[in-house]
Design an enzyme around this catalytic site. Structure first.
Site, PDB file in Angstrom:
ATOM      1  N   GLU A  44      10.280   4.644   7.129  1.00  0.00           N
ATOM      2  CA  GLU A  44      11.392   3.736   7.402  1.00  0.00           C
ATOM      3  C   GLU A  44      12.607   4.091   6.537  1.00  0.00           C
ATOM      4  OE1 GLU A  44      11.944  -1.127   7.870  1.00  0.00           O
ATOM      5  OE2 GLU A  44      10.247  -0.295   6.745  1.00  0.00           O
ATOM      6  N   LYS A 113      15.190  -2.122  14.852  1.00  0.00           N
ATOM      7  CA  LYS A 113      14.033  -2.923  14.470  1.00  0.00           C
ATOM      8  C   LYS A 113      14.166  -4.327  15.035  1.00  0.00           C
ATOM      9  CE  LYS A 113      11.233  -3.803  10.299  1.00  0.00           C
ATOM     10  NZ  LYS A 113      11.160  -3.588   8.831  1.00  0.00           N
ATOM     11  N   CYS A 174       7.425  -0.829  10.753  1.00  0.00           N
ATOM     12  CA  CYS A 174       6.839  -1.574   9.642  1.00  0.00           C
ATOM     13  C   CYS A 174       6.439  -3.012   9.990  1.00  0.00           C
ATOM     14  CB  CYS A 174       7.790  -1.557   8.439  1.00  0.00           C
ATOM     15  SG  CYS A 174       6.974  -1.962   6.858  1.00  0.00           S
ATOM     16  N   LEU A 353       2.506   0.418 -29.545  1.00  0.00           N
ATOM     17  CA  LEU A 353       1.069   0.282 -29.342  1.00  0.00           C
ATOM     18  C   LEU A 353       0.417  -0.530 -30.448  1.00  0.00           C
ATOM     19  CD1 LEU A 353      -1.514   1.140 -27.779  1.00  0.00           C
ATOM     20  CD2 LEU A 353      -1.572   3.180 -29.205  1.00  0.00           C
ATOM     21  N   SER A 354      -0.228  -1.617 -30.082  1.00  0.00           N
ATOM     22  CA  SER A 354      -1.023  -2.391 -31.030  1.00  0.00           C
ATOM     23  C   SER A 354      -2.483  -2.042 -30.811  1.00  0.00           C
ATOM     24  CB  SER A 354      -0.789  -3.889 -30.815  1.00  0.00           C
ATOM     25  OG  SER A 354      -1.398  -4.310 -29.612  1.00  0.00           O
TER      26      SER A 354
END
Length: 718
Positions: A44, A113, A174, A353-354
């Protein structure tokens, strides 16, 4: 036999990348021809990209689309194959989402459409007008650049079908597949044997089985060949389009493309026998309905789709292919992150980051991205090779493993693909969480920097104390709830500032001026967002959040799966750790716990999220649903259920404003709380949601508990 070879495709189309999109369209057409196909269908709005949003309101976009269509139709490598190409058009002052059906440089039909997608993540009604005239055809006046090519000033536009000497095919787009009265029903009864569907269908966890069942059903009742084409990749916003284009005949799959891949152009081809369709449609009851169905206008062409080659045979049917939800989490966000990285031109990612499972999951998804990239490099994917070379351009050699893609670019002074930082406080962060973070960083190949923000925290705390003379304390040291929360928020927001500082400066520090910057990844899960259990402008604030639309429950399943699939045994320790924000001091008697703080479990939050969004229940109806379910399943009293529902909606209401600034998340879960796109609800609510709904819950509690007490009867004498 009447054999036809047909092709559909997955295309990674970028919003407004007209040149790149056109290149990929032409490449898919050429590949389809090499497979012997006489019909090619694409996704689409493939010319401009599906995610152009308000750019669809600009005249430039339509002008550039026609320029690209002119380029495609004048390219002789695109001749001798029937083309179904998606792009928007303006007709009579209205904008339409349309299909361009063309052959040998000439447009046969523009098919608009009929039914637009306008729910969930979709807002097509904002940009386009549906073609509210089934089976109606009129004339479209071509732009001047197309008139000389066409040899006329106008072409048909409307709801028609294409008739060839050997068959008839029609297009739907779609959303039309998902509507109850889909166009393929009427087209099939009107004699159409081949249907094309061009989609921009995004990925959600566990969604593919629904999509496949609808596609199979499209031809299971009345037969036919169905070509489904879908976009793939991160188009331009929060959605990942997951491809999985396929070809079906009479309710059976004969070809299915990959769902997750870094391949920009994937062509799916099958050879089918139209005589099987005709034999399938023998039923007299279908014939009676067909005779009562209004006819479609047929646009005639002398081009035949069939091939009488003696060596060609029909493609065999095959079962549908699905991924586990754990694999979907590993693959979908990873592919999205790779697209985001290469399109943005950034040097890499930074993950605060923990030792918790959320940031762990985010890091593992980045590692999965590196695994996919290196797999594509090994397979000879030229585009991915070029992208990896850009990311590692400061290095003398291409990485050979996923760990090298994470690691080599640091040790060899090259731009990072993943940078991991642990940010904690001496009094708050336990040794175990630090050790888990360090081990995970090592195992995935990321460089680990242990950054202590204690000095920043003390500075901000001292700033307030110096100005007011008031010394705020944590709750465990005698402070009140307001003090406790304020001190937690200082840390949370300091983490965000530190993360962006490192993201901006680390590449310069390692590789010098001009090395670029890193994109910061967030790691707040959908359940925390739903409850508002996060600090506004803390580490939940980032450039993109791969897990922001994934539940804690699904993240745990993903980590358990990745532990073995990615050979990362350290992940077991993350699974067994108590979920904690680690913003309060750890003592011998106290460790902060997310679920205790929230007053509800993550599983309960997932349930609340599904009922609120998917089942569309407010407080009172949610209570009515849960009061019996949780009584039977968990033995909870009506009052206990009522307290939980009211507590959830109270915190949802007072924290809803946080969602207005939440980091964009890759859409994954059907109950996402993404305020900017998916979940359109107010962010200012009546205080504590103390209204008629809560009063009705209290009245219902009294009624239910009275009834249950009467059923039990009087207590036995002691």
């Amino acid at each position: 036999m009447m054999l036809v070879t047909l092709s559909t495709c997955n295309l990674n189309q970028w919003a407004l990348d007209f040149d790149g999109n056109t290149k990929r369209i032409i490449e898919s057409i050429v590949k389809a021809k090499k497979h012997g196909s006489t019909l090619r269908v694409g996704p689409e709005l493939e010319v401009c990209g599906y995610d152009c949003l308000d750019h669809f309101l600009e005249g430039d976009l339509y002008h550039h689309c026609w320029q690209m269509m002119h380029k495609i139709l004048t390219d002789t490598s695109c001749y001798d194959i029937l083309l179904d190409i998606g792009m928007p058009v303006i007709h009579r002052g209205n904008r339409f989402n349309a299909r361009i059906l063309a052959l040998n440089g000439k447009i046969l039909l523009i098919r608009p459409k009929l039914y637009l997608a306008a729910d969930g993540n979709y807002r097509e009604n904002r940009y386009f007008i549906p073609w509210h005239a089934p089976r109606h055809v009129e004339q479209y006046y071509l732009p001047p650049m197309m008139q000389s090519l066409q040899g006329s000033i106008k072409v048909p536009i409307g709801d028609a079908v294409i008739s060839t000497p050997d068959t008839c095919f029609g297009a739907e787009t779609c959303e039309e597949l998902f509507t109850p009265n889909s166009p393929h029903i009427g087209m099939g009864l009107s004699g159409v044997e081949i249907f094309t569907n061009s989609s921009g269908s995004h990925h959600s966890l566990r969604k593919l089985d629904t999509r496949i069942s609808l596609i199979l059903e499209a031809t299971r009742k009345s037969g036919g060949v169905y070509l489904y084409s879908n976009a793939r990749g991160g188009g331009g916003e929060r959605l990942y389009y997951d491809g999985c284009s396929m070809i079906i005949i009479n309710g059976e799959i004969v070809a299915q493309g990959s769902q997750f891949s870094l391949e920009d152009v994937e062509v799916v081809t099958a050879t089918v026998d139209l005589e099987e369709v005709r034999a399938f449609r023998f039923a007299p009851s279908r014939g009676m309905q067909a005779m009562q169905t209004p006819a479609y206008e047929r646009i005639e062409t002398l081009f035949s789709l069939s091939n009488d080659s003696a060596t060609r045979a029909p493609t065999r049917t095959r079962p549908p292919r699905y991924h586990l939800p754990e694999e979907e989490i590993a693959l979908g966000p990873a592919c999205y992150l790779f697209d985001y990285l290469r399109r943005s031109g950034a040097a890499g990612y930074l993950i605060p980051l923990s030792g918790g499972i959320d940031s762990c999951a985010t890091a593992v998804i980045v590692f999965s991205m590196c695994r996919l990239a290196m797999q594509a490099v090994e397979e000879g994917n030229e585009q991915v090779i070029a992208d990896v070379r850009r990311l590692t351009r400061h290095s003398s050699a291409m990485p050979k493993t996923p760990q090298e893609l994470c690691n080599q670019i640091f040790f060899y002074l090259t731009p990072p693909s993943s940078q991991t930082i642990f940010m904690g406080m001496e009094t708050q962060s336990s040794f175990e969480t630090r050790d888990r973070a360090k081990t995970l960083s090592r195992d995935i190949g990321a460089v680990h920097n242990d950054v202590n923000i204690d000095s920043i925290f003390q500075s901000f705390k001292g700033l307030f104390s110096g100005a007011t003379g008031f010394e705020p304390k944590f709750k465990v040291y005698g402070g009140g709830n307001t003090e406790n929360l304020a001190l937690q928020n200082i840390q949370a927001r300091s983490r965000m500032v530190a993360a962006y500082n490192f993201a901006q400066l680390l590449p310069t520090q390692r590789w010098g001026e001009g090395a670029g910057g890193l994109l910061v990844l967030g790691s707040a899960n959908v359940d925390e967002c739903l409850r508002g259990y996060l600090t506004k402008y803390d580490c939940s604030s980032a450039d993109i959040n791969p897990i922001g639309s994934i539940s804690k429950t699904d993240l745990k399943r993903f980590i358990k799966w990745a532990c073995k699939a990615f050979d990362l045994p350290i992940l077991d320790q993350f699974l067994n750790a108590t979920p904690t924000a680690e913003l309060e001091p750890i003592t011998k008697e106290y460790v902060q716990s997310d679920e205790v703080d929230m007053g509800m479990t993550y599983d309960e939050l997932s349930t609340f999220g599904i009922l609120r969004k998917e089942l569309k229940l407010g407080p009172y109806f949610m209570f009515q649903k849960l009061v019996h379910d949780w009584h039977e399943q968990r033995g909870l009293s009506a009052k206990e259920v009522a307290d939980k529902v009211k507590r959830f909606y109270h915190f949802y209401a007072i924290n809803r404003h946080k969602m207005t600034t939440i980091t964009p998340s890759v859409h994954m879960e059907s109950y996402s709380v993404d305020d900017n796109r998916f979940d359109h609800r107010p962010f200012l609510y009546p205080k504590m949601w103390d209204n008629v709904g809560f009063r009705m819950i209290d009245e219902e509690v009294e009624r239910i508990e009275k009834a249950r007490a009467e059923e039990k009867g009087p207590a036995p004498p002691t």
